[in-house]
Structures are given as structure tokens and as C-alpha cells.
Motif scaffolding. Sequence first.
Motif, mmCIF file in Angstrom:
data_model
loop_
_atom_site.group_PDB
_atom_site.id
_atom_site.type_symbol
_atom_site.label_atom_id
_atom_site.label_comp_id
_atom_site.label_asym_id
_atom_site.label_seq_id
_atom_site.Cartn_x
_atom_site.Cartn_y
_atom_site.Cartn_z
ATOM 1 N N ALA A 121 -15.266 2.346 -11.179
ATOM 2 C CA ALA A 121 -14.308 1.376 -10.634
ATOM 3 C C ALA A 121 -13.364 2.080 -9.653
ATOM 4 C CB ALA A 121 -13.508 0.737 -11.757
ATOM 5 N N VAL A 122 -12.969 1.349 -8.618
ATOM 6 C CA VAL A 122 -12.020 1.855 -7.624
ATOM 7 C C VAL A 122 -11.104 0.701 -7.230
ATOM 8 C CG1 VAL A 122 -11.735 2.837 -5.308
ATOM 9 C CG2 VAL A 122 -13.693 3.503 -6.696
ATOM 10 N N GLY A 123 -9.829 0.995 -7.061
ATOM 11 C CA GLY A 123 -8.879 -0.023 -6.629
ATOM 12 C C GLY A 123 -8.097 0.429 -5.424
ATOM 13 N N PHE A 124 -7.814 -0.508 -4.537
ATOM 14 C CA PHE A 124 -6.970 -0.253 -3.362
ATOM 15 C C PHE A 124 -5.774 -1.187 -3.460
ATOM 16 C CE2 PHE A 124 -11.215 0.990 -2.195
ATOM 17 C CZ PHE A 124 -11.011 2.212 -1.569
ATOM 18 N N TYR A 125 -4.586 -0.604 -3.490
ATOM 19 C CA TYR A 125 -3.348 -1.356 -3.662
ATOM 20 C C TYR A 125 -2.488 -1.151 -2.423
ATOM 21 C CZ TYR A 125 -4.464 -1.689 -8.653
ATOM 22 O OH TYR A 125 -5.057 -1.955 -9.861
ATOM 23 N N ASP A 126 -2.428 -2.154 -1.554
ATOM 24 C CA ASP A 126 -1.549 -2.106 -0.379
ATOM 25 C C ASP A 126 -0.268 -2.827 -0.766
ATOM 26 O OD1 ASP A 126 -3.509 -0.831 1.217
ATOM 27 O OD2 ASP A 126 -4.475 -2.772 1.566
ATOM 28 N N TYR A 146 1.757 -7.629 -1.808
ATOM 29 C CA TYR A 146 0.620 -6.838 -2.274
ATOM 30 C C TYR A 146 -0.687 -7.428 -1.764
ATOM 31 C CZ TYR A 146 0.858 -10.739 -5.465
ATOM 32 O OH TYR A 146 0.943 -12.004 -5.963
ATOM 33 N N TYR A 147 -1.637 -6.546 -1.537
ATOM 34 C CA TYR A 147 -3.038 -6.891 -1.288
ATOM 35 C C TYR A 147 -3.826 -5.915 -2.138
ATOM 36 C CZ TYR A 147 -7.541 -7.671 0.934
ATOM 37 O OH TYR A 147 -8.852 -7.960 1.164
ATOM 38 N N ILE A 148 -4.430 -6.400 -3.199
ATOM 39 C CA ILE A 148 -5.118 -5.556 -4.182
ATOM 40 C C ILE A 148 -6.605 -5.889 -4.151
ATOM 41 C CG2 ILE A 148 -5.297 -4.944 -6.633
ATOM 42 C CD1 ILE A 148 -2.319 -5.914 -6.865
ATOM 43 N N ARG A 149 -7.416 -4.841 -3.994
ATOM 44 C CA ARG A 149 -8.870 -4.988 -3.915
ATOM 45 C C ARG A 149 -9.506 -4.079 -4.962
ATOM 46 N NH1 ARG A 149 -8.524 -3.717 0.847
ATOM 47 N NH2 ARG A 149 -9.585 -1.727 0.872
ATOM 48 N N LEU A 150 -10.359 -4.640 -5.823
ATOM 49 C CA LEU A 150 -11.036 -3.886 -6.881
ATOM 50 C C LEU A 150 -12.544 -3.910 -6.663
ATOM 51 C CD1 LEU A 150 -9.318 -5.158 -10.155
ATOM 52 C CD2 LEU A 150 -8.901 -3.009 -8.960
ATOM 53 N N TYR A 151 -13.148 -2.731 -6.768
ATOM 54 C CA TYR A 151 -14.601 -2.606 -6.686
ATOM 55 C C TYR A 151 -15.130 -2.140 -8.049
ATOM 56 C CZ TYR A 151 -14.199 -2.746 -1.601
ATOM 57 O OH TYR A 151 -13.927 -3.127 -0.309
ATOM 58 N N THR A 158 -6.574 -9.974 -4.942
ATOM 59 C CA THR A 158 -5.387 -10.802 -5.118
ATOM 60 C C THR A 158 -4.399 -10.383 -4.038
ATOM 61 O OG1 THR A 158 -3.729 -11.651 -6.664
ATOM 62 C CG2 THR A 158 -4.197 -9.304 -6.796
ATOM 63 N N ALA A 159 -3.644 -11.331 -3.524
ATOM 64 C CA ALA A 159 -2.680 -11.041 -2.466
ATOM 65 C C ALA A 159 -1.520 -12.015 -2.577
ATOM 66 C CB ALA A 159 -3.345 -11.153 -1.095
ATOM 67 N N GLY A 160 -0.355 -11.564 -2.169
ATOM 68 C CA GLY A 160 0.808 -12.434 -2.195
ATOM 69 C C GLY A 160 2.095 -11.642 -2.194
ATOM 70 N N CYS A 161 3.183 -12.314 -2.512
ATOM 71 C CA CYS A 161 4.505 -11.687 -2.593
ATOM 72 C C CYS A 161 5.230 -12.236 -3.819
ATOM 73 C CB CYS A 161 5.338 -11.996 -1.350
ATOM 74 S SG CYS A 161 4.657 -11.334 0.186
ATOM 75 N N VAL A 189 -8.415 1.551 -13.673
ATOM 76 C CA VAL A 189 -8.060 2.456 -12.581
ATOM 77 C C VAL A 189 -6.542 2.558 -12.519
ATOM 78 C CG1 VAL A 189 -10.111 1.971 -11.178
ATOM 79 C CG2 VAL A 189 -8.043 0.622 -10.823
ATOM 80 N N ARG A 190 -6.082 3.652 -11.933
ATOM 81 C CA ARG A 190 -4.643 3.876 -11.778
ATOM 82 C C ARG A 190 -4.427 4.640 -10.488
ATOM 83 N NH1 ARG A 190 -0.329 6.829 -15.858
ATOM 84 N NH2 ARG A 190 1.048 7.641 -14.241
ATOM 85 N N GLY A 191 -3.378 4.272 -9.775
ATOM 86 C CA GLY A 191 -2.998 4.973 -8.556
ATOM 87 C C GLY A 191 -1.511 5.222 -8.537
ATOM 88 N N GLN A 192 -1.149 6.483 -8.390
ATOM 89 C CA GLN A 192 0.257 6.858 -8.342
ATOM 90 C C GLN A 192 0.815 6.543 -6.964
ATOM 91 O OE1 GLN A 192 1.359 8.089 -11.309
ATOM 92 N NE2 GLN A 192 3.473 7.974 -10.614
ATOM 93 N N MET A 193 2.003 6.003 -6.891
ATOM 94 C CA MET A 193 2.648 5.760 -5.590
ATOM 95 C C MET A 193 3.328 7.039 -5.138
ATOM 96 S SD MET A 193 3.953 1.885 -6.222
ATOM 97 C CE MET A 193 4.311 1.601 -4.506
ATOM 98 N N GLY A 194 3.745 7.040 -3.920
ATOM 99 C CA GLY A 194 4.459 8.204 -3.379
ATOM 100 C C GLY A 194 3.515 9.252 -2.971
#
Length: 143
Positions: A20-25, A37-42, A87-90, A138-143
Amino acid sequence: ATPDQVVNVNNTFTGGLQGAVGFYDIGINTDLDTICYYIRLYNFQGNYQSPARTATHLHQAAKGKSGPPRIAFPNPSVIPGKDYRVTAGCQTGPFTTGIIVNATGLDTGAGFKVAQIEANPAGFFVDVHSSLAVPGAVRGQMG
């Protein structure tokens, strides 16, 4: 966001959901206390699973540590004809997650401001939870 960063509540690496891979904009506006946010999961497998309102979150914790969710994002949906979910939105504060801290009786999102992300982005991560990897797929650290 990748499976190798996932830890459980004891800060033990779990391996997440292999493949699994996730992209979190993420974008924030501190004046309005708004996060977009615009979140895409594969390759997500299983069902979404979390004690929170959703299984897709922004948590407060340093890399390699567990921490409480501060924002619950809508879970990504399957996109017909695509190999990913989105998923996307504010959202604008006040924020709630649906998880109540027993000691205080408050939601883990209570009092959270997006300015806290701007002040210390490395102190936050994004993730998604699966029934096949409950501590996190999946997990992604910010910064």
C-alpha cells in the motif's frame, strides 16, 4: 506515506499493509483554521477500521511515535476505472475525531488549531487504518 513507518500504541513498528502507498497533499490556512486535502491511496486492502469517525487521520506525534488523531478526514473512495482511491476537500475548525479521552471527557480534536502544524510540521503524521493492518496501513510524517 508507506507501510514501513507505521507503529502501534507501544511505538513498535508493525510493517503496515505491504504494497500500500498513500499520497497526502495538505494545505493549511492558519487565519481561517482551515485544512485542505487531496488523499490518494494505492493497493489498499481490507475494510477501513478505526475507533474514530473515519479511518483516515492527521495525528500529532514525532516520527516513530504513536499519537492521538487531531483531524479525521473522509475515507478515500474507489474511483471507477482507476487503481486508486481518493478523498478531497477542506475542513475548518473546531475539529473532532469521534475519540473521547477518558481522563478529560474531551474529543482528541478539541482545541486543535492548524497553526500547530505550521509551528511544528515534523510533529504530525497522516495515516489510514485497515482491518488487515489496524495500527495503520500507511503512514507519512509531515515536515
